[in-house]
Design an enzyme around this catalytic site. Sequence first.
Site, short mmCIF file in Angstrom:
data_model
loop_
_atom_site.label_atom_id
_atom_site.label_comp_id
_atom_site.label_asym_id
_atom_site.label_seq_id
_atom_site.Cartn_x
_atom_site.Cartn_y
_atom_site.Cartn_z
N GLU A 92 -21.56 20.83 17.77
CA GLU A 92 -20.12 20.57 17.69
C GLU A 92 -19.74 19.79 16.43
O GLU A 92 -18.72 20.07 15.81
CB GLU A 92 -19.69 19.78 18.93
N ASP A 93 -20.57 18.80 16.07
CA ASP A 93 -20.16 17.88 14.99
C ASP A 93 -20.79 18.15 13.63
O ASP A 93 -20.44 17.49 12.66
CB ASP A 93 -20.51 16.42 15.40
#
Length: 735
Positions: A92-93
């Site tokens: 996600e990051d």
Amino acid sequence: MEEFEIDIEAENKEIRKRYRALLRACKPTLQRGDKQEIRRAFDLALESHKDMRRKSGEPYIYHPIAVAQIAAEEIGLGTTSIVCALLHDVVEDTAITLQEIEAQFGKKVARIIDGLTKISGIFDPNSSMQAENFRKMLLTLADDVRVILIKLADRLHNMRTMEFMARHKQLKIASETSYLYAPLAHRLGLYAIKSELEDLSMKYTDPDTYKFIARKLNEKKAEREKFVADFIEPVKTILEEQGIKAQVFGRPKSIYSIWNKMRKKSIPFEEVYDLFAIRIIIDTPTEREKTECWKVYSIVTDLYRPNPDRLRDWVSSPKGNGYESLHTTVMGPRGQWVEVQIRTKRMNEIAEKGFAAHWKYKESNSDSGLDQWIQKVRNLLSSPEQNAMDFVDDFKMNLFSDEIFIFTPKGTLVQLPNGATALDFAFEIHSDIGATCIGAKVNHKLVPLSHPLQNGDQVEIITSSKQTPKEDWLNFVVTAKAKSKIRSSLKEEKRRVAEDGKEILERKLKSLKITYNTDNINKIANYFKYPSSQELFYNVAKGVIDIKNLRDYAESEKTNTPGQSHFSSHVSGLVEKINKKEVDTILIGDDYQQVDYTLAPCCNPIPGDDIFGFLTVNDGIKIHRTSCPNASKLMASYGYRILKAKWASSQPNIAFLTGLRIVGIDDVGLINKITNVISREYNVNIRSLSITSNEGIFEGNIMVFVNHIEQLEDLMKTLKQISGITGITRYEADN
């Protein structure tokens, strides 16, 4: 932006130290090659997050290590889960893709991380789809329960380190934690994590009460420890004499559960006697577990007199989440009730680590309560037409309930939540049996559908082909399955009736020379305050709206000047600046404007209370206390409609309504004394007063107008000093 002094060398040393602690926590489950696998995941996470920092200024990698440590140490998960916990934010990051994860760590790890990535935005404060997303999260639970377990570990670490976040974010995260994550932890058998999540939520949503109880617990700590030691001593002696290997210790109750008891019973802290429980953990082989538990129960109840109504036997019939234990409440040496929990080491591990330990001990072919529960989740999810918010409410209700055991006429055991009715039982057997149920025989005696069942009842259902689900059934069923099936049947029935109503309305509008089109239908629905055109058609078919009502509508349309409309504008149009002549007491929104609002009657906020604004669809902005009983649901389910709010610094002299609940010994002149203090000494107006007296016990609910929280606290302190009054609390709802 705040600058942090960074010592890279010290940080690297700390990262290595935390990684070694993680490996120590994983040791019990490590197999050949696992250490290398964890190392590869750690290296990838370290590299991916190298330039990222948390709100506290710490390196971001501290977070995945901590989540992995919770998963290993507090939940007891294995290597696959540790790897996933270390990598849970990578996709996600950072630039790493799911395909790269799959290539390096395999399909299973990739699937779990995909589940974690999908649910990471579930409670995005800007999303209006939180309830829908919660349903998606449960789909991953039914697919692989490790997704939820790692998510709980992630949430626990975030709650433990939330002090650096903005206040409004703390409130939202704490609310959704108490509303959904704590019940999930409870249902998965993670009692220690559930208690900590509840306590941490309360720390942010009701900080004053939290600090008050924590301080009181600390003050009484030495006294409590001495009591526990005195209670345990004779038990230990007899256990040793009889050759039973066991640990005996006192365990304090959580702050949240103490507060719950104070609130439910309207009693002060001093009157909560069971501030702790005694736990006896026996070391015994599996085949002798039941015998040994009852033997220890016999020893405890020979020493201390038990309360016959407070025996809970989850050894013979474990809870649905695998929990096994024997609970009894006994009278201690100083005339005080003490809860005693008796269980074996295996049972204790299941109680502490829930699901993960349950798998470890599970016989390969047994169909456990947890498997059945996950199957129920799958069935619930297969009902796509259900409104997402109803789904979350139904599901949450089924998360927290204790089970009762009911028998069919042939002796088959059916597990239902506590409070379930004969109709719930019918739906549990089969949806069609529930839909056509007209009554039941409980222990061979005829009872109505709403009859609440007791543990051990034998139930036979009576059906009729003419029966169909009724609206009022929703008032007494408690299981999510029954509610869901009844709602979908009613929806279908309502749709059929609405179709007839549509034709009737078309004919009536024609006679009034009103064009039948979407715009006019919407106007008419809004005029009669119906949320949808279907609701309008339904009420036309039922005769609630007739030709006279429609004529009134037509008249009002003629008198309306252009620009005026009965249409309640959408949420965004509700926040308008207003020019008030008087001083405003509450400032709302990120820039704290003066906007129109009303005070919520469910919690009656007064100046000095911690508050927030909630944007309703039809009633503008409502102001609630952060400790309001409805706050956690509103924040967790409708985060995007929450507004910051604070009391204006210069308070005008306005009176606010609040409720007091007073309990005491009934005495001549007591009411007179109470009203004297309120009206004469404090010059406070009373709006309503309701008193009940039963066998010498006096209970009163008083609604009073006060200016601020200090005045209320001072008034409560003075009332408490009146002879005969034993308890006084502020109560939430004006009902």
